[in-house]
Every structure is written in structure tokens, then in C-alpha cells.
Enzyme design. Structure first.
Site, PDB file in Angstrom:
ATOM      1  N   SER A 127      46.067  48.304  58.749  1.00  0.00           N
ATOM      2  CA  SER A 127      46.569  49.576  59.418  1.00  0.00           C
ATOM      3  C   SER A 127      47.015  49.491  60.927  1.00  0.00           C
ATOM      4  O   SER A 127      47.519  50.362  61.419  1.00  0.00           O
ATOM      5  CB  SER A 127      45.943  50.926  58.863  1.00  0.00           C
TER       6      SER A 127
ATOM      7  N   TYR B 147      44.717  54.520  58.431  1.00  0.00           N
ATOM      8  CA  TYR B 147      45.007  55.010  56.979  1.00  0.00           C
ATOM      9  C   TYR B 147      43.873  55.782  56.612  1.00  0.00           C
ATOM     10  O   TYR B 147      44.160  56.621  55.661  1.00  0.00           O
ATOM     11  CB  TYR B 147      45.000  53.718  56.311  1.00  0.00           C
ATOM     12  N   GLY B 148      42.566  55.693  57.153  1.00  0.00           N
ATOM     13  CA  GLY B 148      41.477  56.321  56.594  1.00  0.00           C
ATOM     14  C   GLY B 148      41.214  57.701  56.404  1.00  0.00           C
ATOM     15  O   GLY B 148      40.555  58.136  55.630  1.00  0.00           O
TER      16      GLY B 148
ATOM     17  N   CYS C 258      42.096  45.664  55.210  1.00  0.00           N
ATOM     18  CA  CYS C 258      41.773  46.954  55.283  1.00  0.00           C
ATOM     19  C   CYS C 258      40.965  47.643  54.083  1.00  0.00           C
ATOM     20  O   CYS C 258      41.612  47.503  52.961  1.00  0.00           O
ATOM     21  CB  CYS C 258      43.170  47.738  55.471  1.00  0.00           C
ATOM     22  N   ASN C 259      39.865  47.976  54.315  1.00  0.00           N
ATOM     23  CA  ASN C 259      38.997  48.400  53.275  1.00  0.00           C
ATOM     24  C   ASN C 259      39.702  49.761  52.454  1.00  0.00           C
ATOM     25  O   ASN C 259      39.840  49.754  51.364  1.00  0.00           O
ATOM     26  CB  ASN C 259      37.653  48.988  53.741  1.00  0.00           C
ATOM     27  N   THR C 260      40.284  50.491  53.347  1.00  0.00           N
ATOM     28  CA  THR C 260      40.839  51.960  52.489  1.00  0.00           C
ATOM     29  C   THR C 260      42.178  51.428  51.707  1.00  0.00           C
ATOM     30  O   THR C 260      42.485  51.903  50.756  1.00  0.00           O
ATOM     31  CB  THR C 260      41.380  52.679  53.785  1.00  0.00           C
TER      32      THR C 260
ATOM     33  N   CYS D 223      35.072  49.024  57.663  1.00  0.00           N
ATOM     34  CA  CYS D 223      36.294  49.011  58.009  1.00  0.00           C
ATOM     35  C   CYS D 223      36.713  47.891  58.972  1.00  0.00           C
ATOM     36  O   CYS D 223      35.608  47.624  59.566  1.00  0.00           O
ATOM     37  CB  CYS D 223      36.695  50.577  58.805  1.00  0.00           C
TER      38      CYS D 223
ATOM     39  N   HIS E 178      38.287  47.687  61.590  1.00  0.00           N
ATOM     40  CA  HIS E 178      38.411  48.039  63.040  1.00  0.00           C
ATOM     41  C   HIS E 178      36.833  47.901  63.404  1.00  0.00           C
ATOM     42  O   HIS E 178      36.623  47.553  64.567  1.00  0.00           O
ATOM     43  CB  HIS E 178      38.755  49.265  63.158  1.00  0.00           C
TER      44      HIS E 178
END
Length: 264
Positions: free
Chosen positions: A13, A44-45, A75-77, A185, A187
Site C-alpha cells: 500500500s 490500507y489498514g 502487505c498483511n492487510t 505490517c 511498514h
């Protein structure tokens, strides 16, 4: 038809997936890569699951025009919201996703594990099922971190806000018992050292990147898509913002290593 010389796509994201890209580039030194950051829609989260899926599907369609041989959702989400449907939609394409490295922490013998993730990741059925698998082996503390990914997107100028945010977020009753943090995440690895500073005891940190890299190598090898030679490797950066400054930031973070974690 997939070809061994095609690049591997990695997308997130925003800037977070660059931390994943760095590991994959080292583990697969003969492969070409394309990184796509959907920074125009980050983060996105805190979006709805349906919105995240639509955004991810748009990115995947754009990446397919680049003739990629695999897509890694860094991206985990996005993995939670979109990966299963995308695998059904594109069965011929190896599609992999990053997930919280809870198993890795448990297997390492950690007993009090903090899982930090976006609100959507923490609420996801897949994470909750993963957590339930290990509750008899470790005490697991799930901590949603609304707004943290967005602050990290701001880079160095957001440092004071990030430090204040983490000090408040991690001021939890269990803090002195925590022996491991799972960064759910992509990030968050950019601020690993800032997270560690909130704990007086040593803190092991798990991202899941190595497991993802091993899985990617295995899937490419099974399809005879693993490249063994490449004298002119390329790594291309793309962004939905399509701004020179954003692409320059991607290059800078990639070349510095996981740079924002050293903001201090």
C-alpha cells in the site's frame, strides 16, 4: 505463458513493502523485480475489506501488463483481504502474501508475544485463527496500531510524532513481560529500533520475510521459473502517485537498507 526471464512483482500500500523487497532481492539474487507502491491510497489498514480488495485487484491488473511471473503481496492487510480470491482468479500465476510471523516467534520459544498490526489485520479471521492455534503455547497480546503506517509513510519528518505515538501505544500493563514482537505490517520494520526503545528488556523481532522468500523460491522452482543466471539484473520502482519525489523516496529507502528505523 509464464517465462523464467520475467520479473517478480512486489507490491504494498506504500513504502512498507520495500522492507520485504530488500530481503527477497538478497535471497533471489538472479531475479528481476518490479516494486509497486500504492501510496496514493495508503494506508490500507483502516479501510474496509471490500475497498482493500478492489484496490489490490486494480494493482494486480496493472502489474499483469508488465508480464510478471509472480506477485508478492507485501502487505498483511492486503494478503488477508485479497489473496484467496486472487489465487482463484489467476490460478496460473504464483501469488504469495506476507502474514504475521507468529509461528516463527512461537517456534523460537518465546512466551510473551506482542503482535502489532493494522486494525484490519488484527480483526481478520485468518489472524484470529492463527492466534488461536498458539494460545496454549504462548501468551499472545494483539495490539492494533491505527495510524502508525500512515505516520511512517511521512518519513523522517514524522519522527517526533512516531516517537510520541509509540510511547503511548506501547505503554501497556504487559510491557515488562513481553519477550518478542511480531511486526504484522510491512511498514513497521522501518521503526524497529524505535519500538525496541520502548522496552527495558531485550526484544526479539519477527517479520516473516525469510519464510516468504523461501516459499517464493520453492514455488518458482516447482514451476521451472527460478532464474539461475542474470548478468543484467533490474529492479524497477512504480507508484500510484507517479511523482518523482515518491519514486526518489522508494530508491532512497531501498538503497539505505531499512532506513526509517534509523530515524533517530
Amino acid at each position: 505463458m509464464l517465462d523464467v526471464t520475467m520479473p517478480i512483482a512486489v507490491f504494498d500500500s506504500g513504502v512498507g513493502g520495500i522492507s520485504t523487497l530488500q530481503t527477497l532481492v538478497k535471497m533471489l539474487p538472479q531475479e528481476n523485480f518490479i516494486f509497486f507502491g500504492d501510496s496514493a491510497n495508503a494506508p490500507y489498514g483502516e479501510k474496509s475489506r471490500d475497498t482493500v480488495f478492489k484496490l489490490v485487484d486494480q494493482v494486480v491488473q496493472q502489474l499483469l501488463t508488465k508480464n510478471v511471473k509472480s506477485i508478492v503481496i507485501a502487505c498483511n492487510t492486503a494478503t488477508s483481504a485479497a489473496k484467496p480470491v486472487l489465487m482463484e482468479k489467476y490460478p496460473e500465476l504464483p501469488i504469495l502474501g506476507i502474514e504475521p510471523a507468529l509461528k516463527e516467534a512461537v517456534d523460537a520459544g518465546k512466551h510473551n508475544i506482542l503482535v502489532m498490526g493494522t486494525p484490519l489485520t488484527i480483526k481478520s479471521p485468518k489472524y484470529q485463527a492463527q492466534r488461536a492455534r498458539f494460545t496454549d503455547q504462548a501468551t499472545i497480546h494483539s495490539l492494533p496500531c491505527p495510524g502508525l503506517a500512515e505516520l511512517i509513510e511521512g518519513g523522517h519528518q514524522s519522527l517526533p510524532k512516531i516517537q510520541t505515538y509509540l510511547a503511548q501505544l506501547l505503554n501497556i500493563p504487559e510491557r515488562d513481560q513481553i519477550d518478542a514482537a511480531v511486526l504484522g505490517c510491512t511498514h513497521y520494520p522501518f521503526v524497529t529500533e524505535l519500538i525496541r526503545q520502548q522496552f527495558t528488556q531485550p526484544l526479539a523481532v519477527y517479520t516473516g520475510y525469510t519464510g516468504l522468500g523461501n516459499n517464493l523460491r520453492r514455488q518458482l522452482a516447482q514451476r521451472d521459473l527460478l532464474r539461475t543466471t542474470n548478468p543484467k539484473r533490474t529492479i524497477e520502482f512504480m507508484s500510484s502517485k507517479n511523482e518523482a519525489a515518491e519514486l526518489a523516496l522508494y530508491h532512497q529507502l531501498f538503497e539505505q537498507g531499512i532506513g526509517i528505523r534509523q530515524l533517530q
